[in-house]
Design a protein around this motif. Structure first.
Motif, mmCIF file in Angstrom:
data_model
loop_
_atom_site.group_PDB
_atom_site.id
_atom_site.type_symbol
_atom_site.label_atom_id
_atom_site.label_comp_id
_atom_site.label_asym_id
_atom_site.label_seq_id
_atom_site.Cartn_x
_atom_site.Cartn_y
_atom_site.Cartn_z
ATOM 1 N N UNK A 197 -3.673 1.381 15.046
ATOM 2 C CA UNK A 197 -3.530 2.844 15.175
ATOM 3 C C UNK A 197 -4.577 3.587 14.364
ATOM 4 N N UNK A 198 -5.420 2.852 13.666
ATOM 5 C CA UNK A 198 -6.484 3.479 12.880
ATOM 6 C C UNK A 198 -6.000 4.186 11.633
ATOM 7 N N UNK A 199 -4.861 3.705 11.088
ATOM 8 C CA UNK A 199 -4.294 4.348 9.893
ATOM 9 C C UNK A 199 -4.722 3.569 8.643
ATOM 10 N N UNK A 200 -5.502 4.229 7.809
ATOM 11 C CA UNK A 200 -6.006 3.608 6.585
ATOM 12 C C UNK A 200 -5.602 4.452 5.382
ATOM 13 N N UNK A 201 -5.204 3.820 4.317
ATOM 14 C CA UNK A 201 -4.749 4.531 3.127
ATOM 15 C C UNK A 201 -5.622 4.164 1.917
ATOM 16 N N UNK A 202 -5.959 5.223 1.116
ATOM 17 C CA UNK A 202 -6.765 5.015 -0.095
ATOM 18 C C UNK A 202 -6.187 5.849 -1.230
ATOM 19 N N UNK A 203 -6.234 5.301 -2.426
ATOM 20 C CA UNK A 203 -5.835 6.061 -3.596
ATOM 21 C C UNK A 203 -6.469 5.420 -4.826
ATOM 22 N N UNK A 204 -6.966 6.277 -5.718
ATOM 23 C CA UNK A 204 -7.656 5.787 -6.910
ATOM 24 C C UNK A 204 -6.930 6.208 -8.184
ATOM 25 N N UNK A 205 -7.289 5.540 -9.274
ATOM 26 C CA UNK A 205 -6.842 5.976 -10.598
ATOM 27 C C UNK A 205 -5.482 5.494 -11.039
ATOM 28 N N UNK A 206 -4.969 4.379 -10.466
ATOM 29 C CA UNK A 206 -3.703 3.828 -10.971
ATOM 30 C C UNK A 206 -3.933 3.239 -12.369
ATOM 31 N N UNK A 207 -2.958 3.412 -13.251
ATOM 32 C CA UNK A 207 -3.116 2.926 -14.614
ATOM 33 C C UNK A 207 -3.091 1.398 -14.686
ATOM 34 N N UNK A 208 -2.252 0.777 -13.826
ATOM 35 C CA UNK A 208 -2.172 -0.685 -13.831
ATOM 36 C C UNK A 208 -2.243 -1.210 -12.398
ATOM 37 N N UNK A 209 -2.539 -2.483 -12.278
ATOM 38 C CA UNK A 209 -2.584 -3.116 -10.966
ATOM 39 C C UNK A 209 -1.189 -3.158 -10.343
ATOM 40 N N UNK A 210 -0.172 -3.396 -11.174
ATOM 41 C CA UNK A 210 1.203 -3.449 -10.682
ATOM 42 C C UNK A 210 1.618 -2.116 -10.070
ATOM 43 N N UNK A 211 1.156 -1.006 -10.671
ATOM 44 C CA UNK A 211 1.467 0.321 -10.139
ATOM 45 C C UNK A 211 0.823 0.510 -8.771
ATOM 46 N N UNK A 212 -0.402 0.044 -8.603
ATOM 47 C CA UNK A 212 -1.083 0.137 -7.310
ATOM 48 C C UNK A 212 -0.374 -0.721 -6.265
ATOM 49 N N UNK A 213 0.079 -1.902 -6.660
ATOM 50 C CA UNK A 213 0.782 -2.788 -5.729
ATOM 51 C C UNK A 213 2.108 -2.184 -5.280
ATOM 52 N N UNK A 214 2.813 -1.509 -6.196
ATOM 53 C CA UNK A 214 4.073 -0.857 -5.819
ATOM 54 C C UNK A 214 3.833 0.260 -4.823
ATOM 55 N N UNK A 215 2.758 1.012 -5.005
ATOM 56 C CA UNK A 215 2.426 2.106 -4.083
ATOM 57 C C UNK A 215 2.143 1.555 -2.691
ATOM 58 N N UNK A 216 1.370 0.487 -2.619
ATOM 59 C CA UNK A 216 1.055 -0.138 -1.331
ATOM 60 C C UNK A 216 2.326 -0.670 -0.674
ATOM 61 N N UNK A 217 3.160 -1.336 -1.464
ATOM 62 C CA UNK A 217 4.395 -1.922 -0.939
ATOM 63 C C UNK A 217 5.333 -0.853 -0.394
ATOM 64 N N UNK A 218 5.467 0.265 -1.091
ATOM 65 C CA UNK A 218 6.348 1.337 -0.644
ATOM 66 C C UNK A 218 5.840 1.970 0.646
ATOM 67 N N UNK A 219 4.525 2.153 0.745
ATOM 68 C CA UNK A 219 3.962 2.716 1.973
ATOM 69 C C UNK A 219 4.224 1.801 3.165
ATOM 70 N N UNK A 220 4.025 0.508 2.957
ATOM 71 C CA UNK A 220 4.255 -0.451 4.046
ATOM 72 C C UNK A 220 5.717 -0.484 4.460
#
Length: 344
Positions: A19-42
């Protein structure tokens, strides 16, 4: 993809490439925080358009409406629903492999590993099919769970005398269709349902053609003239089915013989045909075609009955060589001769 950036951890991934849906976000304090954001979106995206509290039973009903109703097994839906109830009909999105593993451990106290493996396959296929149809957007919760190892079960077959006993009881049955159907199974290795559902159009030139089989492929098998005459004499007139349902009558006839073949009643005549066919020197490839097996592995179960199966073990084993050498030595001693030995 999650990488370390100049101002923290950055996430960049395709939520839905088609569907051409791509998500980007910068500036997470930790890698675990970035992984949680990705997991919640999915997770949120996978549940789009679906009730987050949807029960597993509701999902199975959707599967049956879209796919399960096309299967030939009429018991597939009730059996799958029984598994769902055994699991406590959880919220579909919350079901895990651990949940099924615990259910499986309890089931093993009252049934065989083979039965539990069937139940695992039923539930696994529900999720696989709904994923293919685009109805379920999460992973298969039981997809990575391994099947239990099951020992190969020896297939029981009837002796010729036992075959006569069974046919005599079928002949004495109140249902006149029981004997011709039983003889047809014994002559061709057909499944009971296949033999029971033939029509007059399926009989021609000394052959019976089985259609609407388990794997969907038709096959023709020759039968003796006497059996063809019996089938036509006992069967209904007209172009429809020749026989009524007589499985129950066969079950009663078989019970009267007091033969003990646990768990194999519906297939005992099929196993008997295949076993005697191989014992009399039949070809394994030909047997596969006669039985209509889609996979040669199913037919290989009868290979050990072939007269030449591993016969070379009698001649080439160390014991056979030792005994052969001992026999030669006795012959030499009796003749008073000693074999010459090579020097060097």
């Amino acid at each position: 993809m999650i990488v370390k950036g100049a101002s923290g951890w950055d996430a960049d991934f395709w939520l839905d490439r088609t569907a051409g849906i791509r998500k980007r976000k910068k500036g997470f304090r930790t890698k675990a925080e970035a992984e949680r954001w990705v997991s919640e979106l999915k997770r949120d995206y996978s549940m789009r358009g679906r009730d987050p509290g949807e029960r597993l039973s509701d999902l199975v009903k959707v599967w049956h409406e879209l796919h399960g109703c096309t299967l030939k097994d009429p018991y597939r839906l009730p059996r799958t629903m029984a598994v769902v109830q055994g699991l406590g009909d959880p919220i579909a999105s919350e079901l895990t492999a651990l949940d099924f593993s615990r259910y499986r451990a309890e089931r093993l106290k009252t049934c065989t590993a083979s039965t539990v493996n069937h139940e695992h396959r039923y539930l696994k296929s529900v999720f696989n099919e709904l994923i293919r149809l685009g109805v379920w957007h999460q992973g298969n919760p039981v997809g990575s769970l391994r099947q239990l190892k099951v020992d190969e079960v020896e297939l029981t077959y009837l002796s010729l005398e036992e075959c006569r006993l069974v046919l005599d009881e079928c002949a004495a049955s109140m249902n006149s269709h029981t004997l011709p159907v039983a003889k047809l199974c014994l002559a061709t290795g057909a499944r009971w349902d296949e033999a029971e559902s033939i029509t007059r159009a399926n009989l021609s030139n000394g052959q019976v053609r089985f259609v609407r089989t388990k794997n969907g492929k038709s096959r023709s098998v020759p039968i003796p003239p006497e059996l063809e005459r019996l089938i036509l004499e006992r069967g209904y007139p007209g172009a429809g089915r020749l026989f009524s349902s007589c499985r129950g009558a066969f079950r009663k006839a078989y019970e009267r013989t007091e033969l003990n073949t646990p768990g194999q009643l519906t297939h005992i005549l099929r196993h008997t045909f295949a076993s005697h066919y191989m014992m009399r020197g039949g070809s394994l490839i030909a047997l596969q075609r006669i039985l209509g097996h889609g996979d040669i592995k199913m037919t290989m179960r009868y290979s050990h009955l072939a007269p030449d199966h591993f016969a070379t073990a009698l001649m080439l084993s160390p014991l056979a060589l030792l005994e052969s050498a001992g026999s030669l030595r006795q012959d030499w001693d009796a003749a008073g001769t000693v074999p010459e030995t090579k020097k060097g």
